[in-house]
Design a protein around this motif. Structure first.
Motif, mmCIF file in Angstrom:
data_model
loop_
_atom_site.group_PDB
_atom_site.id
_atom_site.type_symbol
_atom_site.label_atom_id
_atom_site.label_comp_id
_atom_site.label_asym_id
_atom_site.label_seq_id
_atom_site.Cartn_x
_atom_site.Cartn_y
_atom_site.Cartn_z
ATOM 1 N N GLY A 140 -13.518 24.754 -73.223
ATOM 2 C CA GLY A 140 -13.500 24.810 -74.499
ATOM 3 C C GLY A 140 -12.140 25.621 -75.107
ATOM 4 O O GLY A 140 -11.274 25.112 -75.987
ATOM 5 N N ILE A 141 -12.166 26.781 -74.510
ATOM 6 C CA ILE A 141 -11.068 27.571 -75.100
ATOM 7 C C ILE A 141 -9.740 27.672 -74.450
ATOM 8 O O ILE A 141 -8.748 27.218 -74.770
ATOM 9 N N VAL A 142 -9.803 27.522 -72.995
ATOM 10 C CA VAL A 142 -8.631 27.683 -72.119
ATOM 11 C C VAL A 142 -7.742 26.316 -72.274
ATOM 12 O O VAL A 142 -6.484 25.959 -72.657
ATOM 13 N N SER A 143 -8.650 24.994 -71.888
ATOM 14 C CA SER A 143 -8.065 23.841 -72.043
ATOM 15 C C SER A 143 -7.628 23.538 -73.316
ATOM 16 O O SER A 143 -6.676 22.665 -73.580
ATOM 17 N N GLY A 144 -8.475 23.843 -74.227
ATOM 18 C CA GLY A 144 -8.247 23.338 -75.955
ATOM 19 C C GLY A 144 -7.066 24.003 -76.401
ATOM 20 O O GLY A 144 -5.998 23.215 -76.776
ATOM 21 N N LEU A 145 -6.686 25.453 -75.891
ATOM 22 C CA LEU A 145 -5.192 25.658 -76.342
ATOM 23 C C LEU A 145 -4.337 25.126 -75.489
ATOM 24 O O LEU A 145 -3.157 24.932 -76.195
ATOM 25 N N GLY A 146 -4.546 24.658 -74.305
ATOM 26 C CA GLY A 146 -3.631 24.025 -73.575
ATOM 27 C C GLY A 146 -3.043 22.514 -74.232
ATOM 28 O O GLY A 146 -1.838 22.101 -74.455
ATOM 29 N N TYR A 147 -4.244 21.914 -74.623
ATOM 30 C CA TYR A 147 -4.038 20.589 -75.366
ATOM 31 C C TYR A 147 -3.330 20.706 -76.679
ATOM 32 O O TYR A 147 -2.405 19.929 -76.626
ATOM 33 N N CYS A 148 -3.530 21.721 -77.285
ATOM 34 C CA CYS A 148 -2.576 22.120 -78.608
ATOM 35 C C CYS A 148 -1.263 22.382 -78.203
ATOM 36 O O CYS A 148 -0.171 21.660 -79.004
ATOM 37 N N LEU A 149 -0.887 22.962 -77.390
ATOM 38 C CA LEU A 149 0.285 23.518 -76.962
ATOM 39 C C LEU A 149 1.272 22.408 -76.241
ATOM 40 O O LEU A 149 2.258 22.282 -76.435
ATOM 41 N N SER A 150 0.364 21.579 -75.798
ATOM 42 C CA SER A 150 1.063 20.182 -75.053
ATOM 43 C C SER A 150 1.193 18.904 -76.199
ATOM 44 O O SER A 150 2.271 18.386 -76.184
ATOM 45 N N PHE A 151 0.337 18.661 -76.769
ATOM 46 C CA PHE A 151 0.180 17.465 -77.745
ATOM 47 C C PHE A 151 1.186 17.556 -78.927
ATOM 48 O O PHE A 151 2.049 16.911 -79.202
ATOM 49 N N LEU A 152 1.001 18.699 -79.720
ATOM 50 C CA LEU A 152 1.508 18.624 -81.049
ATOM 51 C C LEU A 152 3.236 18.730 -80.839
ATOM 52 O O LEU A 152 3.935 17.937 -81.659
ATOM 53 N N PRO A 153 3.944 19.587 -80.221
ATOM 54 C CA PRO A 153 5.431 19.619 -80.053
ATOM 55 C C PRO A 153 5.815 18.337 -79.606
ATOM 56 O O PRO A 153 6.847 18.169 -80.104
ATOM 57 N N THR A 154 4.966 17.697 -78.598
ATOM 58 C CA THR A 154 5.564 16.437 -78.321
ATOM 59 C C THR A 154 5.506 15.363 -79.326
ATOM 60 O O THR A 154 6.903 14.573 -79.632
ATOM 61 N N VAL A 155 4.723 15.158 -80.172
ATOM 62 C CA VAL A 155 4.630 14.157 -81.088
ATOM 63 C C VAL A 155 5.485 14.434 -82.175
ATOM 64 O O VAL A 155 6.017 13.783 -82.849
ATOM 65 N N THR A 156 6.100 15.970 -82.553
ATOM 66 C CA THR A 156 6.830 16.256 -83.475
ATOM 67 C C THR A 156 7.908 16.021 -83.114
ATOM 68 O O THR A 156 8.873 15.400 -84.106
ATOM 69 N N ILE A 157 8.508 16.297 -82.003
ATOM 70 C CA ILE A 157 10.073 16.072 -81.436
ATOM 71 C C ILE A 157 10.082 14.463 -81.562
ATOM 72 O O ILE A 157 11.516 14.028 -81.815
ATOM 73 N N LEU A 158 9.160 13.864 -80.916
ATOM 74 C CA LEU A 158 9.537 12.372 -80.960
ATOM 75 C C LEU A 158 9.752 11.928 -82.286
ATOM 76 O O LEU A 158 10.559 10.739 -82.520
ATOM 77 N N SER A 159 9.100 12.198 -83.161
ATOM 78 C CA SER A 159 9.398 11.761 -84.481
ATOM 79 C C SER A 159 10.620 12.166 -85.112
ATOM 80 O O SER A 159 11.133 11.166 -85.944
ATOM 81 N N GLN A 160 11.153 13.113 -84.545
ATOM 82 C CA GLN A 160 12.862 13.492 -85.050
ATOM 83 C C GLN A 160 13.871 12.610 -84.517
ATOM 84 O O GLN A 160 14.968 12.607 -84.825
ATOM 85 N N TYR A 161 13.432 11.772 -83.386
ATOM 86 C CA TYR A 161 14.240 11.179 -82.500
ATOM 87 C C TYR A 161 14.416 9.761 -83.102
ATOM 88 O O TYR A 161 15.091 8.750 -82.730
ATOM 89 N N PHE A 162 13.443 9.218 -83.980
ATOM 90 C CA PHE A 162 13.294 7.810 -84.389
ATOM 91 C C PHE A 162 13.171 7.986 -86.000
ATOM 92 O O PHE A 162 12.640 8.926 -86.761
ATOM 93 N N ASP A 163 13.624 6.853 -86.648
ATOM 94 C CA ASP A 163 13.438 6.805 -88.142
ATOM 95 C C ASP A 163 13.046 5.514 -88.406
ATOM 96 O O ASP A 163 11.643 5.374 -88.853
#
Length: 542
Positions: A140-163
């Protein structure tokens, strides 16, 4: 005119020879483009995002295969076991602003790699848990925090490379979680029968450590418009601060004198028209001074760690409420479809096939939504609204399934419609109908943070309904009610954006006109004239 020739000539000669040459960046530095590349290194990030999706949301959605085993091992109810995923999803979404701040401070690469370590650590530690409370902490807590730090930055930077290809690429890359559910459901079912659920979690945790490799591929991107390999630096465009000391004495000038009557400071932002005059009463008059201070590098603009100005945008507020309610229908169905199939007398193997079929349908839904949203011209927010309405219909259909093929049909329909919504709702933040690409990073953090509350309440709410009704099909009613409310708020996004634009246009024009009326045409001459007038007045008094 003493000293005017040599320093000024040397300075102008230095400027005429001064050039800025493009230097090849090493692999650890940002990628610099003159416009959004719609490809390039973005394809490598798309592959990384595929595996990050598979090892985060894919694991969460396939966790239902362990549901009955955990109930038997810990002797707990449905609602208490469902809190494991609820806490995980809550922590993952609640800490989204923290993920945004850390990404702006340390970069997306470091944050995702750290998240991969946390995800793996939490899942491996969970395999040694002796109570459901230990599962709350580890997954719940440890893996949950890791999921957030892994997923959101990846989808954010992917959106910056494409229009132009953003919707299609993001939708296809997000199918990683669907393929993961398709594979993990039967594989984990087979593993837990052979080696037990504890060693199965240990295997999943070791596999999730590969998120670190995915994070190492995330190179930041910088867009510099109209950049050339060799750019001549012009004096007005230099990051220099020039001070002109002016006074009227029969056109007499001096370079080295420090005395002045009027100072005009010109910054790089307002050269040459926007100047500022300040009287210098303490210094002697009748002299002119030119002092040039040149800085070798321009000052870097300060980046906001988290821009909360998006909360003043009514269209974003409506979109955030859409995410808040729609999330109720994202996780609970995949968690309860296997217990529902088992309650209908369907075997374990066939139950795993139902979850796998749902995952394959979700792949097709994501790809289809990306292909449709990639068409121009199209109002993407309206397509999303239609998909959310059909998703609500799919959830309402589950309680009417009474045998294998009926449940399979509902699962395929739900999986397809879930794919159309889940693969596009975060990238749609980059559209002008919501906030736009410039504010997407902060908007994504705030948006996912708001989603956290429904992620926390969704599975336990469904579990409470199941415990009271003793019927797993009733869990889908709460999910359907949430998506219906989400559709209502989503329908308000576009009207709010249009209304804000109409309100801002008259105010903006008025402010521009008023600003031009208030500013004098030549305030330098006026200030000098005032200085001369005051000087004459003082002489006459004397």
């Amino acid at each position: 005119m003493r000293g005017l020739g040599s320093p000024a000539a040397a300075l102008l000669g230095y400027r005429s020879k001064m050039t800025v040459k493009a230097v090849k960046m090493p692999c650890t530095t940002p990628n610099v483009y003159t416009k959004v590349p719609d490809g390039g290194w973005g394809w490598a990030i798309a592959v990384a995002f595929f595996f990050v999706e598979a090892l985060t949301y894919g694991v969460i959605k396939s966790f239902g295969v362990f549901f009955n085993d955990l109930m038997e091992s810990f002797d707990e109810t449905n609602s208490r076991i469902s809190w494991i995923i609820s806490i995980c999803v809550f922590v993952q979404t609640f800490t989204a602003p923290l993920s945004t701040v850390l990404s702006n401070c340390f970069g997306h690469r470091f944050v995702v790699m750290a998240g991969g370590v946390l995800v793996s650590t939490g899942m491996i530690t969970a395999s040694f848990a002796h109570s459901v409370v230990h599962m709350y902490i580890t997954i719940g807590i440890v893996s949950g925090l890791g999921y957030c730090l892994s997923f959101l930055p990846t989808v954010t930077i992917l959106s910056q490379y494409f229009d132009k290809r953003r919707s299609l690429v993001t939708a296809v890359a997000s199918t990683g979680e669907c393929f993961a559910v398709f594979l993990f459901a039967p594989v984990n079912t087979h593993l837990k029968e052979q080696i037990g659920w504890r060693y199965s979690l240990l295997f999943v945790g070791a596999l999730q450590l590969s998120i670190v490799i995915c994070g190492s591929l995330l190179r930041p991107i910088i867009i510099k418009e109209h950049e050339e390999e060799e750019v001549k630096v012009q004096p007005p465009e230099e990051p220099a601060e020039t001070k002109y000391m002016l006074e009227n004495e029969q056109t007499r000038t001096s370079i080295e004198s420090i005395d002045s009557g009027v100072e005009i400071t010109t910054s790089p932002k307002n050269v040459p028209g926007n100047t500022k005059a300040e009287p210098k009463s303490e210094e002697p008059k009748d002299h002119v001074q030119i002092i040039v201070e040149n800085n070798s590098t321009p000052p870097e603009p300060k980046t906001k760690l988290l821009d909360f100005s998006v909360m003043r945008d009514y269209s974003f507020i409506c979109y955030a409420f859409f995410g808040l309610f729609a999330t109720l229908g994202f996780f609970a169905p995949s968690l309860y479809v296997i217990p529902l199939s088992r309650s209908l007398g369907i075997s374990k193997d066939h139950s795993a096939y139902i979850l796998s079929a749902m995952a394959i349908a979700e792949v097709l839904g994501r790809i289809s939504a990306g292909w449709v949203l990639n068409k121009e011209p199209i109002r993407k927010i309206h397509i999303e609204l239609v998909c959310v309405i059909l998703l609500s219909v799919a959830l309402f259909a589950f309680p009417f399934a009474s045998e294998f093929w009926g449940l399979m049909t509902c699962s395929i329909f739900f999986g397809f419609m879930l794919g159309t919504v889940a693969g596009t709702h975060i990238p749609l933040l980059a559209e002008d109908d919501v906030v736009g690409i410039a504010k997407m990073s902060s908007a994504a953090g705030v948006y996912v943070f708001i989603q956290s509350f429904s992620g926390l309440a969704g599975p336990p709410l469904a579990g409470v309904i199941v415990d009271r009704t003793q019927n797993y099909s009733s869990a889908f009613y709460s999910c359907a009610a949430g998506t219906v409310m989400g559709a209502v708020f989503l329908s308000l996004v576009r009207p709010c954006k249009v209304g804000m634009c109409h309100q801002q246009q008259p105010g903006t024009e008025g402010s521009v006109v008023e600003g031009t009326q208030d500013s004098p045409e030549d305030f330098i001459d006026m200030d000098i004239g005032k200085a001369d007038h005051s000087g004459k007045g003082s002489d006459s008094v004397a």
